[in-house]
Write a protein that holds these residues in place. Structure first.
Motif, PDB file in Angstrom:
ATOM      1  N   ASP A   3      90.415  49.943  70.603  1.00  0.00           N
ATOM      2  CA  ASP A   3      91.124  50.251  69.358  1.00  0.00           C
ATOM      3  C   ASP A   3      90.622  51.623  68.943  1.00  0.00           C
ATOM      4  OD1 ASP A   3      91.290  50.497  66.464  1.00  0.00           O
ATOM      5  OD2 ASP A   3      91.628  48.338  66.298  1.00  0.00           O
ATOM      6  N   SER A  22      93.836  55.626  65.726  1.00  0.00           N
ATOM      7  CA  SER A  22      94.176  54.882  64.512  1.00  0.00           C
ATOM      8  C   SER A  22      94.201  55.688  63.210  1.00  0.00           C
ATOM      9  CB  SER A  22      93.219  53.684  64.365  1.00  0.00           C
ATOM     10  OG  SER A  22      93.191  52.949  65.552  1.00  0.00           O
ATOM     11  N   PRO A  23      95.025  56.737  63.143  1.00  0.00           N
ATOM     12  CA  PRO A  23      95.136  57.498  61.893  1.00  0.00           C
ATOM     13  C   PRO A  23      95.956  56.720  60.860  1.00  0.00           C
ATOM     14  CG  PRO A  23      96.681  58.337  63.521  1.00  0.00           C
ATOM     15  CD  PRO A  23      95.875  57.262  64.211  1.00  0.00           C
ATOM     16  N   ASN A  24      96.040  57.278  59.682  1.00  0.00           N
ATOM     17  CA  ASN A  24      96.803  56.618  58.621  1.00  0.00           C
ATOM     18  C   ASN A  24      98.086  57.377  58.367  1.00  0.00           C
ATOM     19  OD1 ASN A  24      94.679  54.748  58.233  1.00  0.00           O
ATOM     20  ND2 ASN A  24      93.568  56.356  57.140  1.00  0.00           N
ATOM     21  N   HIS A  64      89.524  61.524  63.303  1.00  0.00           N
ATOM     22  CA  HIS A  64      90.483  60.873  64.206  1.00  0.00           C
ATOM     23  C   HIS A  64      90.499  61.564  65.565  1.00  0.00           C
ATOM     24  CE1 HIS A  64      92.293  59.546  60.234  1.00  0.00           C
ATOM     25  NE2 HIS A  64      91.927  58.434  60.835  1.00  0.00           N
ATOM     26  N   HIS A  76      95.632  51.380  66.042  1.00  0.00           N
ATOM     27  CA  HIS A  76      95.678  50.507  64.861  1.00  0.00           C
ATOM     28  C   HIS A  76      96.005  51.390  63.644  1.00  0.00           C
ATOM     29  CE1 HIS A  76      94.471  46.614  63.026  1.00  0.00           C
ATOM     30  NE2 HIS A  76      94.017  47.335  62.012  1.00  0.00           N
ATOM     31  N   GLY A 129      97.182  52.986  60.262  1.00  0.00           N
ATOM     32  CA  GLY A 129      97.220  52.516  58.875  1.00  0.00           C
ATOM     33  C   GLY A 129      98.636  52.696  58.337  1.00  0.00           C
ATOM     34  N   TYR A 188      92.408  45.518  54.207  1.00  0.00           N
ATOM     35  CA  TYR A 188      91.930  46.027  55.508  1.00  0.00           C
ATOM     36  C   TYR A 188      91.209  44.928  56.297  1.00  0.00           C
ATOM     37  CZ  TYR A 188      89.889  49.777  58.500  1.00  0.00           C
ATOM     38  OH  TYR A 188      89.529  50.612  59.533  1.00  0.00           O
ATOM     39  N   ASP A 213      92.115  43.113  59.786  1.00  0.00           N
ATOM     40  CA  ASP A 213      91.234  43.227  60.955  1.00  0.00           C
ATOM     41  C   ASP A 213      90.842  41.859  61.501  1.00  0.00           C
ATOM     42  OD1 ASP A 213      90.780  45.612  62.267  1.00  0.00           O
ATOM     43  OD2 ASP A 213      89.581  46.424  60.627  1.00  0.00           O
ATOM     44  N   TYR A 273      85.979  48.964  69.047  1.00  0.00           N
ATOM     45  CA  TYR A 273      86.572  49.700  67.927  1.00  0.00           C
ATOM     46  C   TYR A 273      85.887  51.050  67.800  1.00  0.00           C
ATOM     47  CZ  TYR A 273      88.014  44.977  66.499  1.00  0.00           C
ATOM     48  OH  TYR A 273      88.547  43.715  66.463  1.00  0.00           O
ATOM     49  N   THR A 321      85.440  54.155  65.495  1.00  0.00           N
ATOM     50  CA  THR A 321      85.641  54.852  64.213  1.00  0.00           C
ATOM     51  C   THR A 321      84.335  55.533  63.811  1.00  0.00           C
ATOM     52  OG1 THR A 321      84.808  53.253  62.578  1.00  0.00           O
ATOM     53  CG2 THR A 321      87.040  52.860  63.426  1.00  0.00           C
ATOM     54  N   GLN A 344      82.203  53.337  58.693  1.00  0.00           N
ATOM     55  CA  GLN A 344      82.874  52.031  58.617  1.00  0.00           C
ATOM     56  C   GLN A 344      82.037  50.898  59.216  1.00  0.00           C
ATOM     57  OE1 GLN A 344      87.040  51.678  59.354  1.00  0.00           O
ATOM     58  NE2 GLN A 344      87.413  53.856  59.157  1.00  0.00           N
ATOM     59  N   PHE A 367      82.807  46.673  59.871  1.00  0.00           N
ATOM     60  CA  PHE A 367      82.857  45.992  61.172  1.00  0.00           C
ATOM     61  C   PHE A 367      81.788  44.912  61.256  1.00  0.00           C
ATOM     62  CE2 PHE A 367      85.387  49.723  62.132  1.00  0.00           C
ATOM     63  CZ  PHE A 367      86.442  49.133  62.801  1.00  0.00           C
TER      64      PHE A 367
END
Ligand code: ARG
Length: 590
Positions: free
Chosen positions: A134, A137-139, A148, A174, A176, A322, A326, A344, A346, A350, A354
């Motif tokens: 994963d 995964s930007p928003n 990112h 993933h 956003g 969120y 997840d 994952y 990131t 974060q 997680f």
């Protein structure tokens, strides 16, 4: 043990198998003792060391053993080691270390085989069959920032290394694409473009600017704010007009993201947050039925030992967040997609999120109680990208760094460097352009990957585009030089591969050969520890070994020419495989 022992890709494991036999023969009463084999830190300790004698001694000394001490145990282990073509000699040193020297003949033969059968025959086989990575995964509508970029680069490399190691990888974006910000974006879209159907990407222009403008209005205009909040309710209730506007905004963002992925040659399959919406309620219900979910201040939460705050899974307004998404995505990946390893990527910021939802999943019995056994989940965190002033990376003009601008600049700068060296006169414009792109983008990727991912790193074009030191430019040039040595020999290398013999007689030839044979072992380590930097270090050391070999062993025109050309070719092949795994395009001339 077969006398004709083929190289199976992992020297360490292959040797460990031999020592396993000898352990079982030497101390049959201790069947659970595992062989401990590691690469030697220094050449004087051989190529590999077996470190079982001391530990074994402490186990057996009180049990009336015939052995007099660790060195004697070591001697016995050596004595019962099955004969194998791969081992030249074994000796016991110091308090009982067993130093193993590999046979140069066997090493040479193994490299010859790779030249014929291809480097994929060296690929490790991991015990896991399917993994999810994963990453990126930007928003939607928010900026795709350097964080990112790091996630995209690191995630792509992990996926590539796993794929090489026979794992089926589901590369998941993933995105956003769900949340309260869409209410404000949709209302703003309706206001600016009453004819929403015909809105095009160009009409909206920059989505980030659009986002900022709508946020500005949201913060200042109470009536707008109210409308935006109602829009969220309508969207979540499935109102077709709102769904359509939402889809439009997502589409525009997606086109922007796709351009970056295409440039970076990264493949991803989008399953954004909204994808999991249909499953959230039942997953939360499952957690609830297991007694995990409690009421707290109107919200529904899971209390977890070791954390000061509980994990919120249903907000007080009944909406999901969120964490609920997840947890659902994890459930989906384990049960529907049958993934055994979910990774994952990131920023470290974060980590708590997680750790918390992993813990909740363990409590629910979805996962074992540690992060090493399968089904396994790992958060691959990374540090910040800093500017040369040591502060968070920003460009002069805007307060965020646009990825496309970074890539443009990397390419432009590397093109200028090539022109300075007169390459525009030697090459066609296409060649110049392609090389500038390979070097520029490769430099950005490598500068990120070579660091331990957890540390912050300073983004500096000057540093990453330097052709000396541990940079992609240096490595790409090194590879191109090897190709040119082979070209200049005038020999048909494909023909030589079939008929020529390789020897590793000179110490520097042998050291290079040994490093080549450690490739698969390195990829495996980089995979299991989720550390692309391990592969970068290997690649850099490979080019150093090559330099030493090339300065001390004449290739073209020497009596050993054929063998040495084959060694050059094997080095070039392994370098290219490293580039491939790091997502870097090799160049063949420079
Ligand atoms: N969209 C998030 C962000 O930009 C990253 C998502 C990471 N993946 C996940 N399954 N939470 O911060």
């Amino acid at each position: 043990m077969a006398a004709n022992e083929e190289f199976t890709g992992n020297l360490k494991r292959q040797l460990a198998k031999l020592f396993d036999v000898s352990l079982k023969l030497t101390v049959p009463d201790e069947p659970s003792v595992e062989p401990l084999v590691a690469a030697s830190a220094l050449g004087k300790f051989g190529d590999y060391q077996c470190n079982n004698a001391m530990g074994l001694w402490s186990i057996i000394k009180g049990k009336g053993t015939q052995f007099k001490g660790p060195p004697a145990v070591g001697q016995a282990l050596v004595k019962s080691l099955p004969t194998s073509e791969m081992v030249e000699s074994c000796s016991v040193a110091g308090p009982g270390f067993i130093n193993v020297v590999l046979s140069a003949k066997w090493m040479a033969k193994s490299i010859e085989n790779m030249l014929i059968d291809g480097v994929d025959t060296w690929a490790p086989t991991l015990s896991v069959k399917r993994a999810v990575v994963d990453f990126s995964s930007p928003n939607i509508a928010k900026e795709m920032h350097v964080g990112h970029l790091r996630s995209t680069i690191i995630g792509d490399t992990l996926a590539r290394m796993l794929e090489y190691s026979h794992v089926e990888v589901l590369r998941r974006n993933h995105v956003g694409d769900w949340g309260t910000q869409f209410g404000m974006l949709i209302e703003y879209l309706f206001e600016k473009f009453p004819d929403t159907d015909s809105v095009t990407e160009t009409a909206i222009g920059d989505l980030q600017v659009f986002y900022k403008a709508s946020k500005h209005k949201f913060d200042l205009d109470e009536a707008f704010k109210e409308k935006a909040q109602q829009a969220v309710v309508r969207l979540q209730g499935g109102d077709p007009v709102y769904r359509k506007a939402w889809a439009k905004i997502c589409d525009i963002s997606r086109t922007e993201f796709a351009k970056v992925y295409q440039r970076l040659r990264v493949e991803l399959e989008e399953k954004g947050e909204s994808f999991y919406n249909p499953h959230i309620a039942k997953v939360i219900e499952e957690l609830n039925s297991k007694g995990l979910v409690e009421e707290s201040e109107g919200a529904r939460v899971i209390f977890l030992e070791g954390f000061d705050i509980p994990l919120m899974v249903v907000k007080s307004d009944g909406g999901f967040n969120y964490a609920s998404t997840d947890l659902t995505a994890l459930w989906y990946r384990l049960n529907e997609e049958k993934a055994e390893w979910i990774i994952y990527v990131t920023d470290v910021g974060q980590q708590q999120h997680f750790n918390m939802f992993f813990k909740a999943a363990r409590k629910a019995g979805w996962l074992p109680d540690n992060d090493k056994t399968y089904p396994r989940v790992n958060h691959v965190g990374f540090g910040l990208v800093l500017g040369e002033d040591g502060k968070r990376f920003r460009t002069r003009a805007t307060d965020v760094v646009r990825l496309v601008d970074l890539l443009d600049e990397a390419k432009t700068r590397s093109k200028l460097a090539l022109i300075e060296r007169g390459k525009d006169k030697e090459w066609t414009p296409e060649e110049l352009d392609q090389t500038a792109e390979a070097v520029g983008y490769g430099a950005v990727k490598y500068a990120d990957l070579k660091n331990n991912r957890l540390t912050n790193y300073t983004f500096s074009f000057d540093q990453m585009l330097n052709d000396k030191g541990n940079t992609a430019v240096y490595l790409l040039y090194a590879h191109a030089r090897i190709c040119s040595i082979i070209r200049k020999s005038g020999k048909d290398i494909d023909e030589l591969k079939k008929t020529g013999k390789l020897a590793l007689d000179h110490a520097d030839e042998r050291a290079l050969g040994l490093h080549l044979l450690r490739f698969a072992e390195t990829v495996e380590e980089a995979c299991t520890n989720l550390l692309p930097s391990v592969l970068c270090e290997y690649l850099y050391n490979l080019s150093e070994h090559f330099t030493r070999f090339y300065s001390n062993c004449q290739v073209n025109g020497s009596p050993e020419e054929t063998s040495r050309l084959l060694l050059c070719e094997a080095t070039a092949i392994v370098m290219r495989k490293c580039f491939h795994l790091l997502g870097i395009t090799p160049v063949y001339k420079i």
